[in-house]
Design a protein around this motif. Structure first.
Motif, PDB file in Angstrom:
ATOM      1  N   ASP A   1       0.831  -1.205   0.000  1.00  0.00           N
ATOM      2  CA  ASP A   1       0.000   0.000   0.000  1.00  0.00           C
ATOM      3  C   ASP A   1       0.871   1.264   0.000  1.00  0.00           C
ATOM      4  O   ASP A   1       1.612   1.505   0.966  1.00  0.00           O
ATOM      5  N   VAL A   2       0.764   2.061  -1.059  1.00  0.00           N
ATOM      6  CA  VAL A   2       1.564   3.286  -1.123  1.00  0.00           C
ATOM      7  C   VAL A   2       1.119   4.311  -0.071  1.00  0.00           C
ATOM      8  O   VAL A   2       1.849   5.255   0.218  1.00  0.00           O
ATOM      9  N   ALA A   3      -0.055   4.096   0.500  1.00  0.00           N
ATOM     10  CA  ALA A   3      -0.529   5.024   1.532  1.00  0.00           C
ATOM     11  C   ALA A   3       0.357   4.973   2.776  1.00  0.00           C
ATOM     12  O   ALA A   3       0.323   5.893   3.611  1.00  0.00           O
ATOM     13  N   GLN A   4       1.144   3.906   2.908  1.00  0.00           N
ATOM     14  CA  GLN A   4       2.050   3.805   4.053  1.00  0.00           C
ATOM     15  C   GLN A   4       3.322   4.623   3.854  1.00  0.00           C
ATOM     16  O   GLN A   4       4.091   4.834   4.784  1.00  0.00           O
ATOM     17  N   GLU A   5       3.549   5.069   2.620  1.00  0.00           N
ATOM     18  CA  GLU A   5       4.744   5.857   2.323  1.00  0.00           C
ATOM     19  C   GLU A   5       4.574   7.310   2.776  1.00  0.00           C
ATOM     20  O   GLU A   5       3.461   7.804   2.878  1.00  0.00           O
ATOM     21  N   GLN A   6       5.697   7.948   3.001  1.00  0.00           N
ATOM     22  CA  GLN A   6       5.703   9.390   3.287  1.00  0.00           C
ATOM     23  C   GLN A   6       6.648  10.061   2.276  1.00  0.00           C
ATOM     24  O   GLN A   6       7.833  10.262   2.564  1.00  0.00           O
ATOM     25  N   PRO A   7       6.116  10.386   1.074  1.00  0.00           N
ATOM     26  CA  PRO A   7       6.968  11.010   0.041  1.00  0.00           C
ATOM     27  C   PRO A   7       7.523  12.353   0.501  1.00  0.00           C
ATOM     28  O   PRO A   7       6.868  13.109   1.224  1.00  0.00           O
ATOM     29  N   LEU A   8       8.743  12.637   0.063  1.00  0.00           N
ATOM     30  CA  LEU A   8       9.348  13.924   0.384  1.00  0.00           C
ATOM     31  C   LEU A   8       9.130  14.948  -0.729  1.00  0.00           C
ATOM     32  O   LEU A   8       9.503  16.104  -0.588  1.00  0.00           O
ATOM     33  N   PHE A   9       8.547  14.509  -1.830  1.00  0.00           N
ATOM     34  CA  PHE A   9       8.090  15.455  -2.846  1.00  0.00           C
ATOM     35  C   PHE A   9       6.654  15.854  -2.517  1.00  0.00           C
ATOM     36  O   PHE A   9       5.832  15.009  -2.133  1.00  0.00           O
ATOM     37  N   ILE A  10       6.345  17.116  -2.683  1.00  0.00           N
ATOM     38  CA  ILE A  10       4.975  17.586  -2.492  1.00  0.00           C
ATOM     39  C   ILE A  10       4.117  17.058  -3.634  1.00  0.00           C
ATOM     40  O   ILE A  10       4.488  17.181  -4.805  1.00  0.00           O
ATOM     41  N   ASP A  11       2.998  16.457  -3.285  1.00  0.00           N
ATOM     42  CA  ASP A  11       2.054  15.968  -4.294  1.00  0.00           C
ATOM     43  C   ASP A  11       0.981  17.047  -4.487  1.00  0.00           C
ATOM     44  O   ASP A  11       0.079  17.186  -3.659  1.00  0.00           O
ATOM     45  N   PRO A  12       1.038  17.818  -5.582  1.00  0.00           N
ATOM     46  CA  PRO A  12       0.116  18.962  -5.734  1.00  0.00           C
ATOM     47  C   PRO A  12      -1.340  18.575  -5.945  1.00  0.00           C
ATOM     48  O   PRO A  12      -2.216  19.423  -5.865  1.00  0.00           O
ATOM     49  N   GLY A  13      -1.591  17.285  -6.198  1.00  0.00           N
ATOM     50  CA  GLY A  13      -2.969  16.839  -6.342  1.00  0.00           C
ATOM     51  C   GLY A  13      -3.595  16.436  -5.018  1.00  0.00           C
ATOM     52  O   GLY A  13      -4.814  16.246  -4.935  1.00  0.00           O
ATOM     53  N   LYS A  14      -2.780  16.286  -3.993  1.00  0.00           N
ATOM     54  CA  LYS A  14      -3.284  15.858  -2.691  1.00  0.00           C
ATOM     55  C   LYS A  14      -2.953  16.830  -1.569  1.00  0.00           C
ATOM     56  O   LYS A  14      -3.516  16.743  -0.477  1.00  0.00           O
ATOM     57  N   GLU A  15      -1.993  17.711  -1.830  1.00  0.00           N
ATOM     58  CA  GLU A  15      -1.564  18.658  -0.793  1.00  0.00           C
ATOM     59  C   GLU A  15      -1.534  20.064  -1.383  1.00  0.00           C
ATOM     60  O   GLU A  15      -1.427  20.228  -2.601  1.00  0.00           O
ATOM     61  N   ASN A  16      -1.586  21.043  -0.504  1.00  0.00           N
ATOM     62  CA  ASN A  16      -1.467  22.432  -0.956  1.00  0.00           C
ATOM     63  C   ASN A  16       0.000  22.855  -0.870  1.00  0.00           C
ATOM     64  O   ASN A  16       0.508  23.091   0.233  1.00  0.00           O
ATOM     65  N   PRO A  17       0.691  22.965  -1.999  1.00  0.00           N
ATOM     66  CA  PRO A  17       2.112  23.320  -1.959  1.00  0.00           C
ATOM     67  C   PRO A  17       2.384  24.639  -1.248  1.00  0.00           C
ATOM     68  O   PRO A  17       3.488  24.836  -0.712  1.00  0.00           O
ATOM     69  N   GLU A  18       1.397  25.542  -1.240  1.00  0.00           N
ATOM     70  CA  GLU A  18       1.619  26.854  -0.618  1.00  0.00           C
ATOM     71  C   GLU A  18       1.693  26.773   0.901  1.00  0.00           C
ATOM     72  O   GLU A  18       2.007  27.754   1.566  1.00  0.00           O
ATOM     73  N   GLU A  19       1.430  25.590   1.465  1.00  0.00           N
ATOM     74  CA  GLU A  19       1.642  25.380   2.894  1.00  0.00           C
ATOM     75  C   GLU A  19       3.077  24.958   3.180  1.00  0.00           C
ATOM     76  O   GLU A  19       3.515  24.959   4.322  1.00  0.00           O
ATOM     77  N   PHE A  20       3.797  24.577   2.130  1.00  0.00           N
ATOM     78  CA  PHE A  20       5.169  24.078   2.293  1.00  0.00           C
ATOM     79  C   PHE A  20       6.217  25.024   1.708  1.00  0.00           C
ATOM     80  O   PHE A  20       7.331  25.095   2.205  1.00  0.00           O
TER      81      PHE A  20
END
Length: 261
Positions: A143-162
């Motif tokens: 399950d990739v949901a267990q991963e914690q990517p270090l790239f911002i995913d702009p479809g799932k996160e708001n990059p302007e918070e990072f």
């Protein structure tokens, strides 16, 4: 980078042909996983599916014709980029490629974005760092949901918070790791990006100065008309479809205190 809202409805090409390809890849992998893990066997991906005209058009529309990472306007010239690399991956630059990649996500709508050739082909490539590499999903059964990517995913996160901007220079807000890794790996403060952002911000400040001057001279009808036009232009600069919208928003928020020139 800004938040990207892709339509929930998956393009038909991915839902039909892509689904069949995924099933085929998962089946062949399960029959001989060792061969794929050691690189004796590799997957062949069908570009005519994941980069089909209908898929690309949907991404162009959702991303307003901009690169998902650097926010340059690229229109139809962009690549369909796999957020999680499909063929092989690297945890960091300088490390060897690990196989297979995220083959089961090659035709998944959530994993696709539009990117400029510089971001996709020169900088991100197969790079996909995780906070804890031991939790990486190495096949379709995990399950990739267990991963914690270090790239911002702009479809799932708001990059302007990072990622914030001091004038044309991007920085990681409060030193967060995701912002720093994304900026450094994609070289968002290199190439010609800072210069292009600065030109945008300097024009924005000139428009803002017209608005301020008009506020001090309400009797000047000609200036009031110029101010109305300037406000319209500023509003357009702030929209998601405008180039470098994230940097523009930061400049206005800080009242141009970091913009020189």
């Amino acid at each position: 980078m800004i938040r990207i809202y892709k339509p929930a409805v998956v393009p038909e090409k991915l839902a039909q042909d892509g689904k069949k390809k995924r099933r085929s890849h998962c089946s062949t992998y399960s029959r001989n996983p060792d061969a794929y893990q050691c690189g004796d066997k590799t997957f062949s991906f069908d570009r005519s599916i994941y980069s089909h005209e209908s898929v690309k058009e949907a991404l162009i529309k959702a991303q307003h014709g901009k690169c998902c990472f650097c926010e340059r306007l690229i229109g139809t010239d962009g690549d369909v980029e796999h957020f999680r690399p499909k063929q092989a991956y690297k945890q960091a630059n300088g490390e060897s490629l690990q196989r297979p990649g995220y083959y089961w996500l090659a035709y998944e709508w959530d994993n696709l974005y539009l990117a400029c050739p510089a971001c996709n082909q020169r900088h991100k490539q197969n790079l996909f760092p995780l906070k804890n590499p031991a939790k990486r999903a190495i096949d379709h059964k995990q399950d990739v949901a267990q991963e914690q990517p270090l790239f911002i995913d702009p479809g799932k996160e708001n990059p302007e918070e990072f990622i914030g901007f001091r004038s044309e220079i991007a920085f990681a807000i409060k030193g967060n790791q995701k912002g720093k890794v994304t900026i450094d790996a994609l070289k968002l403060n290199q190439r010609s990006l800072p210069e292009a952002r600065l030109q945008r911000l300097q024009l924005l400040r000139q428009l803002h100065q017209v608005v301020q001057l008009a506020a001090e001279q309400p009797e000047n009808a000609e200036l009031q008309e110029l101010a109305r036009e300037a406000k319209d232009s500023i509003e357009k600069f702030l929209q998601d479809n405008a180039e470098f919208a994230a940097a523009v928003r930061c400049a206005l928020h800080t009242q141009f205190q970091f913009v020189i020139g």
